[in-house]
Write an enzyme that holds these catalytic residues in place. Structure first.
Site, PDB file in Angstrom:
ATOM      1  N   ALA A   8      14.461  -4.924 120.695  1.00 31.03           N
ATOM      2  CA  ALA A   8      14.153  -6.311 120.296  1.00 31.03           C
ATOM      3  C   ALA A   8      12.657  -6.563 120.313  1.00 31.03           C
ATOM      4  CB  ALA A   8      14.877  -7.284 121.222  1.00 31.03           C
ATOM      5  N   ALA A  10       9.168  -6.389 117.515  1.00 34.95           N
ATOM      6  CA  ALA A  10       8.730  -7.261 116.423  1.00 34.95           C
ATOM      7  C   ALA A  10       9.883  -7.541 115.443  1.00 34.95           C
ATOM      8  CB  ALA A  10       7.546  -6.612 115.706  1.00 34.95           C
ATOM      9  N   ILE A  11      10.417  -6.494 114.860  1.00 36.97           N
ATOM     10  CA  ILE A  11      11.467  -6.674 113.847  1.00 36.97           C
ATOM     11  C   ILE A  11      12.806  -7.026 114.501  1.00 36.97           C
ATOM     12  CG2 ILE A  11      12.809  -5.446 112.072  1.00 36.97           C
ATOM     13  CD1 ILE A  11       9.901  -6.339 111.249  1.00 36.97           C
ATOM     14  N   GLY A  12      13.163  -6.312 115.559  1.00 38.31           N
ATOM     15  CA  GLY A  12      14.425  -6.606 116.254  1.00 38.31           C
ATOM     16  C   GLY A  12      14.419  -7.997 116.857  1.00 38.31           C
ATOM     17  N   LYS A 204       9.266   1.672  99.136  1.00 37.11           N
ATOM     18  CA  LYS A 204       8.635   1.276 100.409  1.00 37.11           C
ATOM     19  C   LYS A 204       7.935   2.492 101.032  1.00 37.11           C
ATOM     20  CE  LYS A 204       7.754  -1.294 104.002  1.00 37.11           C
ATOM     21  NZ  LYS A 204       8.243  -1.368 105.347  1.00 37.11           N
ATOM     22  N   ASN A 208       4.114   3.666 102.944  1.00 32.90           N
ATOM     23  CA  ASN A 208       4.036   4.146 104.322  1.00 32.90           C
ATOM     24  C   ASN A 208       3.563   5.602 104.395  1.00 32.90           C
ATOM     25  OD1 ASN A 208       6.903   2.163 104.915  1.00 32.90           O
ATOM     26  ND2 ASN A 208       4.879   1.744 105.737  1.00 32.90           N
ATOM     27  N   ASN A 212      -0.372   4.493 105.484  1.00 35.26           N
ATOM     28  CA  ASN A 212      -0.358   4.537 106.949  1.00 35.26           C
ATOM     29  C   ASN A 212      -1.217   5.682 107.491  1.00 35.26           C
ATOM     30  OD1 ASN A 212       1.569   2.590 106.251  1.00 35.26           O
ATOM     31  ND2 ASN A 212       2.756   2.929 108.092  1.00 35.26           N
ATOM     32  N   SER A 273       0.878  -0.445 110.393  1.00 31.68           N
ATOM     33  CA  SER A 273       1.487  -0.300 111.720  1.00 31.68           C
ATOM     34  C   SER A 273       1.028   0.992 112.389  1.00 31.68           C
ATOM     35  CB  SER A 273       3.011  -0.330 111.609  1.00 31.68           C
ATOM     36  OG  SER A 273       3.461   0.640 110.695  1.00 31.68           O
TER      37      SER A 273
HETATM   38  N1  LIG Z   1       6.463  -4.754 112.766  1.00 29.02           N
HETATM   39  C1  LIG Z   1       6.460  -4.805 111.436  1.00 29.02           C
HETATM   40  O1  LIG Z   1       5.793  -5.680 110.843  1.00 29.02           O
HETATM   41  C2  LIG Z   1       7.251  -3.831 110.625  1.00 29.02           C
HETATM   42  C3  LIG Z   1       7.954  -2.809 111.217  1.00 29.02           C
HETATM   43  N2  LIG Z   1       8.722  -1.972 110.428  1.00 29.02           N
HETATM   44  C4  LIG Z   1       9.481  -0.893 111.032  1.00 29.02           C
HETATM   45  O2  LIG Z   1      10.488  -1.436 111.864  1.00 29.02           O
HETATM   46  C5  LIG Z   1      10.788  -0.514 112.936  1.00 29.02           C
HETATM   47  C6  LIG Z   1      10.612  -1.263 114.269  1.00 29.02           C
HETATM   48  O3  LIG Z   1       9.230  -1.568 114.382  1.00 29.02           O
HETATM   49  P1  LIG Z   1       8.631  -2.725 115.290  1.00 29.02           P
HETATM   50  O4  LIG Z   1       9.608  -3.819 115.445  1.00 29.02           O
HETATM   51  O5  LIG Z   1       7.296  -3.031 114.760  1.00 29.02           O
HETATM   52  O6  LIG Z   1       8.478  -1.945 116.677  1.00 29.02           O
HETATM   53  P2  LIG Z   1       8.283  -2.540 118.134  1.00 29.02           P
HETATM   54  O7  LIG Z   1       7.624  -1.484 118.939  1.00 29.02           O
HETATM   55  O8  LIG Z   1       7.653  -3.892 118.078  1.00 29.02           O
HETATM   56  O9  LIG Z   1       9.778  -2.762 118.624  1.00 29.02           O
HETATM   57  C7  LIG Z   1      10.571  -1.792 119.234  1.00 29.02           C
HETATM   58  C8  LIG Z   1      10.948  -2.349 120.612  1.00 29.02           C
HETATM   59  O10 LIG Z   1      11.906  -1.486 121.201  1.00 29.02           O
HETATM   60  C9  LIG Z   1      11.482  -1.237 122.541  1.00 29.02           C
HETATM   61  N3  LIG Z   1      12.012   0.043 122.976  1.00 29.02           N
HETATM   62  C10 LIG Z   1      11.607   1.281 122.598  1.00 29.02           C
HETATM   63  N4  LIG Z   1      12.353   2.216 123.211  1.00 29.02           N
HETATM   64  C11 LIG Z   1      13.231   1.547 123.998  1.00 29.02           C
HETATM   65  C12 LIG Z   1      14.234   1.983 124.889  1.00 29.02           C
HETATM   66  N5  LIG Z   1      14.494   3.257 125.085  1.00 29.02           N
HETATM   67  N6  LIG Z   1      14.947   1.040 125.553  1.00 29.02           N
HETATM   68  C13 LIG Z   1      14.690  -0.274 125.360  1.00 29.02           C
HETATM   69  N7  LIG Z   1      13.739  -0.737 124.522  1.00 29.02           N
HETATM   70  C14 LIG Z   1      13.015   0.172 123.851  1.00 29.02           C
HETATM   71  C15 LIG Z   1       9.985  -1.237 122.456  1.00 29.02           C
HETATM   72  O11 LIG Z   1       9.411  -1.359 123.745  1.00 29.02           O
HETATM   73  P3  LIG Z   1       7.953  -0.763 124.019  1.00 29.02           P
HETATM   74  O12 LIG Z   1       7.002  -1.736 123.365  1.00 29.02           O
HETATM   75  O13 LIG Z   1       7.873  -0.723 125.495  1.00 29.02           O
HETATM   76  O14 LIG Z   1       7.889   0.599 123.369  1.00 29.02           O
HETATM   77  C16 LIG Z   1       9.751  -2.419 121.549  1.00 29.02           C
HETATM   78  O15 LIG Z   1       9.799  -3.643 122.239  1.00 29.02           O
HETATM   79  C17 LIG Z   1       9.785   0.646 112.765  1.00 29.02           C
HETATM   80  O16 LIG Z   1      10.378   1.698 112.070  1.00 29.02           O
HETATM   81  C18 LIG Z   1       8.657   0.022 111.937  1.00 29.02           C
HETATM   82  O17 LIG Z   1       7.924   0.964 111.173  1.00 29.02           O
HETATM   83  C19 LIG Z   1       8.850  -2.174 109.085  1.00 29.02           C
HETATM   84  C20 LIG Z   1       8.170  -3.180 108.459  1.00 29.02           C
HETATM   85  C21 LIG Z   1       7.269  -4.037 109.173  1.00 29.02           C
HETATM   86  C1  LIG Z   2       1.661  -2.506 105.650  1.00 22.94           C
HETATM   87  C2  LIG Z   2       2.647  -1.497 105.154  1.00 22.94           C
HETATM   88  C3  LIG Z   2       3.359  -2.070 103.969  1.00 22.94           C
HETATM   89  C4  LIG Z   2       1.827  -0.246 104.737  1.00 22.94           C
HETATM   90  O1  LIG Z   2       2.360   0.509 103.777  1.00 22.94           O
HETATM   91  C5  LIG Z   2       3.641  -1.130 106.223  1.00 22.94           C
HETATM   92  O2  LIG Z   2       4.817  -1.084 105.978  1.00 22.94           O
HETATM   93  C6  LIG Z   2       3.196  -0.716 107.563  1.00 22.94           C
HETATM   94  O3  LIG Z   2       2.165  -1.139 108.041  1.00 22.94           O
HETATM   95  O4  LIG Z   2       3.925   0.066 108.193  1.00 22.94           O
END
Ligand SMILES: NC(=O)C1=CN([C@@H]2O[C@H](COP(=O)(O)OP(=O)(O)OC[C@H]3O[C@@H](n4cnc5c(N)ncnc54)[C@H](OP(=O)(O)O)[C@@H]3O)[C@@H](O)[C@H]2O)C=CC1
Ligand SMILES: CC(C)(CO)C(=O)C(=O)O
Length: 324
Positions: A8, A10-12, A204, A208, A212, A273
């Site tokens: 949970a 950023a995205i979760g 997409k 990336n 990236n 990211s």
């Molecule tokens: N954020 C964005 O804007 C975007 C993200 N994405 C993709 O979405 C996916 C998720 O990214 P994002 O939400 O940014 O990542 P985050 O790191 O914000 O979220 C993942 C969360 O899961 C937690 N976590 C990791 N391992 C465990 C575990 N074993 N048990 C419990 N919690 C755990 C992390 O904690 P901890 O911080 O301690 O590691 C963190 O809070 C990725 O593949 C990313 O590339 C795609 C588009 C945009």
């Molecule tokens: C900003 C963008 C679109 C780069 O391709 C992205 O998805 C990331 O940062 O992981």
């Protein structure tokens, strides 16, 4: 409807907060200070001037949550194999697992048909841990478009975007994907169900795969990478190599490479990211975004010289920065 969001962040957090607000029975898996804050004062979501807080149950170990209708995995791609065992109590006979993760998904060759049907990808699923422990028949694909961040423990900020494209690996419009899309829409997202989700995954992935790593190597924003003739050419070369691989795999690209680059340039002074992860000393999603494309190139017999070159630089950069 019972949905557990595994990761949970950023995205979760964005998904979990809005789904909980719309009345879904949501549980969250998180850890560290973020989990402590959620337990103490709920999970808050900020988007523009709007801010609200929800109070779903949250834990690091989901053993007590019980079987779910859906598990949304929103971890970084390399974190997923490590949670497969802990995820088991969430899986009932009909539980679907939604992979809200960037890059090439481990289920890619499930229900695709043809000679690569059932092929595993060692780069994203070493030892077939996800394939065997989750099972491709549970997988629902998801292309994540919103940009979000954990602004402080317990607070997720939506920066931009509201679309999560969904799709079954088989392309069918099943009841489970339809119900999930309806729940996403009721929560305030756009959630189109795509019969050919892989096409969208590749468009997409183009960004990336190229921006990236280039950003991690140069510390430049998307705007800077696209404005600079040299780095723009590197991104373009990587995308063209990926395009050939995609075409060989039956992908139909709805846009061309130059339009995709213009789209990235329009995002502006944004750090990818991967650059953000590098700056924070966190592991990079190299395997799902880059190595998997190299692996697919080998599978279809196509060379990836530009991708290989950037990948080699990126891997060393990650090691020297302590982010491997
Ligand atoms: N954020 C964005 O804007 C975007 C993200 N994405 C993709 O979405 C996916 C998720 O990214 P994002 O939400 O940014 O990542 P985050 O790191 O914000 O979220 C993942 C969360 O899961 C937690 N976590 C990791 N391992 C465990 C575990 N074993 N048990 C419990 N919690 C755990 C992390 O904690 P901890 O911080 O301690 O590691 C963190 O809070 C990725 O593949 C990313 O590339 C795609 C588009 C945009
Ligand atoms: C900003 C963008 C679109 C780069 O391709 C992205 O998805 C990331 O940062 O992981």
């Amino acid at each position: 409807m019972r949905i557990c969001v595994y990761g949970a962040g950023a995205i979760g957090g964005l998904l979990g907060a809005r789904l909980a607000r719309s009345g879904v029975d949501v549980s969250l898996v998180a850890r560290g200070p973020h989990l402590a804050a959620i337990r103490e004062k709920g999970l808050s979501l900020e988007s523009g001037a709007e801010r609200f807080t929800v109070y779903p149950q949250a834990a690091e170990d989901p053993a007590s949550f019980g079987p779910q209708d859906y598990v949304i995995v929103a971890l970084k791609a390399h974190q997923v194999p490590g949670v497969v065992e802990r995820l088991q109590p969430l899986l009932g006979p009909k539980t679907a697992v939604v992979l809200a993760v960037n890059g090439v998904p481990w289920w890619y060759f499930h229900a695709i048909g043809g000679e690569l049907e059932g092929r595993r990808l060692a780069s994203v699923d070493p030892g077939d841990v996800q394939w065997n422990g989750i099972g491709p028949e549970r997988a629902i694909g998801c292309v994540v478009y919103p940009a979000a961040e954990v602004a402080e423990p317990g607070l997720v900020r939506l920066v931009d975007g509201d679309r999560f494209s969904l799709g079954e690996p088989s392309g069918e419009r099943t009841e489970r994907v339809t119900r999930l899309a309806e729940a996403f829409v009721a929560a305030g997202f756009k959630a189109p169900v795509r019969p050919r989700l892989r096409d969208e995954i590749w468009v997409k992935l183009w960004g990336n795969l190229s921006f990236n790593p280039i950003s991690a190597l140069t510390c430049a924003t998307l705007e800077q990478i696209c404005a600079d003739e040299g780095t723009r050419a590197v991104a373009r070369a990587m995308m063209l190599e990926a395009r050939e691989i995609g075409l060989k795999l039956g992908v139909r690209f709805a846009v061309d490479v130059d339009r995709r680059i213009e789209g990235a340039a329009a995002v502006g002074a944004h750090k990818t990211s991967m650059l953000q992860d590098l700056e924070r000393g966190r592991a990079l999603e190299t395997d799902a975004l880059v190595t998997a494309v190299q692996e697919m190139g080998r599978l279809v017999g196509l060379p990836t010289p530009s991708i290989d070159l950037v990948a080699a630089l990126l891997r060393l950069r990650a090691r020297t920065a302590g982010c491997a």
